[in-house]
Design a protein around this motif. Structure first.
Motif, short mmCIF file in Angstrom:
data_model
loop_
_atom_site.label_atom_id
_atom_site.label_comp_id
_atom_site.label_asym_id
_atom_site.label_seq_id
_atom_site.Cartn_x
_atom_site.Cartn_y
_atom_site.Cartn_z
N LEU A 74 -8.50 10.88 -3.05
CA LEU A 74 -7.14 10.89 -3.44
C LEU A 74 -7.23 11.34 -4.48
N ALA A 75 -7.94 10.31 -5.32
CA ALA A 75 -8.52 10.99 -6.73
C ALA A 75 -8.79 11.79 -7.57
N LEU A 76 -9.59 12.09 -6.45
CA LEU A 76 -10.14 13.69 -6.34
C LEU A 76 -9.05 14.52 -6.29
N ALA A 77 -7.95 14.60 -5.86
CA ALA A 77 -7.60 15.67 -4.96
C ALA A 77 -6.30 15.83 -6.89
N GLY A 102 -5.38 -0.88 3.24
CA GLY A 102 -5.48 -1.20 2.75
C GLY A 102 -5.02 -1.40 1.17
N THR A 103 -5.42 -1.76 0.15
CA THR A 103 -4.82 -1.52 -1.39
C THR A 103 -5.93 -0.80 -2.33
N VAL A 104 -5.68 0.20 -3.16
CA VAL A 104 -6.78 0.64 -3.70
C VAL A 104 -6.36 0.95 -5.23
N SER A 105 -7.02 0.38 -5.94
CA SER A 105 -6.72 0.76 -7.47
C SER A 105 -7.66 1.21 -7.79
N VAL A 106 -8.16 3.34 -8.53
CA VAL A 106 -8.65 3.62 -9.27
C VAL A 106 -8.77 3.72 -11.12
#
Length: 618
Positions: A74-77, A102-106
């Motif tokens: 998602l971050a790459l997109a 889940g949860t994600v932080s970037v």
């Protein structure tokens, strides 16, 4: 009773005494067997009590890994779109974002761990995923295609090549080529590009004792088949046959030197170490700086333009550059015997235009004087990054105001932190000497335990070897008219007019603007951001464990990006190998590992991690 009967009774009595002992051993074996069965049964029954927790932990660990990968995609997109992620706080691109259960932080940083400003071509992406308290940390490098237009990509000085030679390249007698570990762009893993302006494989010499680490070879379209084949053989990690002949354009003496006032018509020798001498801009005869601690300053107060017949710095003297300075030396320039070319501050820079010879002998240039004065100076004496492009050397040929075949020599234990553009010169680096920066020459020879360390910062990543860059159309072909524009340029016009000539004769592809309707996906280009693994990793075994909830999960293998500050650089410089020893727990940065960490104490462990690895850099 006969004697025979007595013997028989006696015989039977002796054996009868052993029978009770055998029955005792059997009883002991039965007791041990019962005890073992009891322990196993108890362990089995106890395991039934926490098997659900163990299973749940395993499931969450696997889920956490997939959540991390989803967050990375998602971050790459986002990076592949035109969205302004810099102003959106790159250190918290996502924070606690719900995805895939889940949860994600970037977080995005530059390769030094600092907040990016949007000019970087390489970013470090760190993703932390959380599923029911089980965390996965995933790290990637992301290569960003610069937002460059066609004009930016026309580089007459060929900065993308560590070495570019028009006629011959000779790497012999344990010569070494690699990227400079002190460079801010080193951890990107980019290779050292070698450009061959010649057509025959016999002109590309790399003997068995030399090492070209992470080197890529690029050749012209009419190169002979054996030379083209070298772009994919074991000598080089990558390379290509280009669609055009890369131009190596000789420089001209700038017009700034044409109308200078005459300051000194006689030869000038400065050898007074008790005071610092500042020279005003203008024309001089010969300048010789000759004594320990004698300092001569060239600055831009009066325009910063100097012209000398000859320039010689000797015996631990210093040529100090302050501001933006241009120097033309009509004949010979020599920096030797522990003398130095030094900068007054981080913004100062100098361009030398040399007519006949440029020699660096038993010293260091472009670095602090303390390094130049060491009799056994070496690369390990450089403790911080110094931009090589701040010291540029241009060799002038006869049409440009210089000699027919100017020479450049770096020898006898010297270190030259500089960029050289001398397409008609023979350049030699020899006698345990090093160039940090890049070289363009006619014939380039690196030998006698010497080497070149390329600074990847010099590569704009939009030049001749950037096949997704502005010089190429979306189908991979050159922009219309580019090859003809390059071939038709008159090299006697010098570097300055090349860009304008090419721009005027090329029709660039017009990319249609994609119309986006309400609810349509945000347009993005997959080539705009490309992720890759960290180039240097060592496997470490963690001896500690973490407890989450009612169960314990052991941390297993970690993949650790190695910090250049803990590299054994001496091994790299001498053997082309990086040795990492004892990577401490605080140095660990986890790459795509599934790690069970309790919420509120990430990275907290009682164990010690040790990595011992010899990692070939090619």
């Amino acid at each position: 009773m006969t004697k025979r009967m007595k013997r028989a009774i006696s015989f039977g009595s002796e054996h009868g005494a052993a029978l009770p002992a055998k029955r005792g051993v059997a009883l002991m074996l039965v007791v041990v067997a019962l005890g073992t069965a009891t322990v196993l049964t108890t362990a089995y029954l106890m395991s039934k009590d926490n098997s659900a927790a163990i299973g749940a932990n395993a499931q969450d660990t696997a889920a956490s890994s997939w959540v991390a990968r989803s967050g990375a995609e998602l971050a790459l997109a986002v990076l592949q779109t035109q969205e302004d992620w810099v102003d959106a706080d790159p250190e918290k691109l996502f924070e606690g974002f719900s995805i895939a259960g889940g949860t994600v932080s970037v977080a995005l940083t530059n390769l030094q761990g600092e907040v990016p400003d949007g000019t970087e071509t390489e970013l470090a992406m760190t993703v932390v995923a959380d599923v029911n308290g089980i965390k996965t940390v995933l790290q990637r490098i992301v290569s960003i295609q610069p937002d460059a237009v066609f004009d930016d990509a026309v580089d007459a000085e060929l900065g993308e090549f560590g070495i570019f030679a028009a006629t011959e390249i000779d790497l012999s007698d344990t010569a070494r080529i690699g990227a400079w570990p002190m460079s801010p762009a080193y951890l990107s893993g980019e290779g050292v590009k070698i450009g061959a302006g010649f057509v025959d494989a016999s002109s590309m010499g790399v003997n068995a004792g030399s090492a070209a680490s992470r080197a890529e070879l690029y050749v012209r379209p009419d190169a002979a088949a054996p030379l083209q084949a070298m772009t994919s053989d074991s000598t080089f990690v990558d390379g290509a046959v280009l669609q055009m002949v890369v131009p190596a354009i000789p420089p001209l003496k700038p017009a700034d030197f044409g109308a200078l006032p005459v300051i000194e018509e006689s030869n000038l020798t400065i050898n007074d170490s008790s005071l610092s001498t500042r020279l005003v801009s203008g024309t001089y005869a010969n300048l010789k700086i000759d004594k320990l601690d004698t300092v001569v300053t060239l600055d831009d107060t009066d325009g910063g333009v100097y012209l000398f017949d000859d320039l010689d710095a000797d015996h631990e003297s210093v040529l100090l550059i302050s501001g933006d300075v241009q120097v033309c030396v009509i004949n010979n320039m020599k920096i030797q015997n522990c003398s130095a070319i030094e900068f007054a501050d981080d913004t100062s820079r100098v361009r030398f235009y040399v007519g006949k010879q440029f020699k660096v002998h038993k010293t260091a240039v472009g670095l602090p004087r303390e390094i130049a004065r060491k009799p056994d100076r070496g690369l390990m004496d450089i403790d911080k990054y110094v931009d090589p492009s701040r010291l540029r050397v241009y060799a002038l040929e006869s049409a440009g105001g210089g000699d027919a075949d100017p020479d450049i020599d770096i020898f006898n234990g010297s270190i030259a932190n500089m960029v050289v553009h001398a397409p008609l010169s023979q350049i030699e680096v020899k006698g345990s000497s090093w160039v940090i920066g890049r070289l363009t020459g006619d014939i380039i020879k690196i030998k006698d335990d010497s080497g070149l360390l390329y600074d990847p910062v010099l590569d704009s990543k939009v030049g001749y070897t950037a096949f997704k860059g502005p010089l190429y159309q979306s189908n991979g072909d050159l922009q219309v008219g580019l090859k003809a524009a390059i071939d038709s340029y008159d090299v006697l016009l010098g570097l300055e007019q090349f860009q304008a000539h090419v721009i005027a004769n090329v029709t660039t592809e017009v990319v249609p603007v994609q119309m986006v309707g309400i609810g349509d996906p945000t347009p993005r280009s997959h080539d705009r951001a490309i992720e890759k693994l960290w180039p240097f990793v060592a496997k470490a075994i963690e001896n500690g464990s973490w407890v989450t909830g009612d169960h314990e999960v052991r941390q297993e293998s970690l993949y650790v990006p190695l910090d250049p500050s803990i590299f054994d650089l001496d091994q790299f410089y001498n053997n082309g190998v990086i040795s990492a020893t004892h990577v401490g727990q605080q140095a660990l940065e986890v790459t795509e590992s599934q790690v069970a960490v309790p919420i509120g104490s990430p990275g907290n462990s009682n164990g010690n991690a040790n990595a011992n690895a010899n990692i070939p850099i090619n």
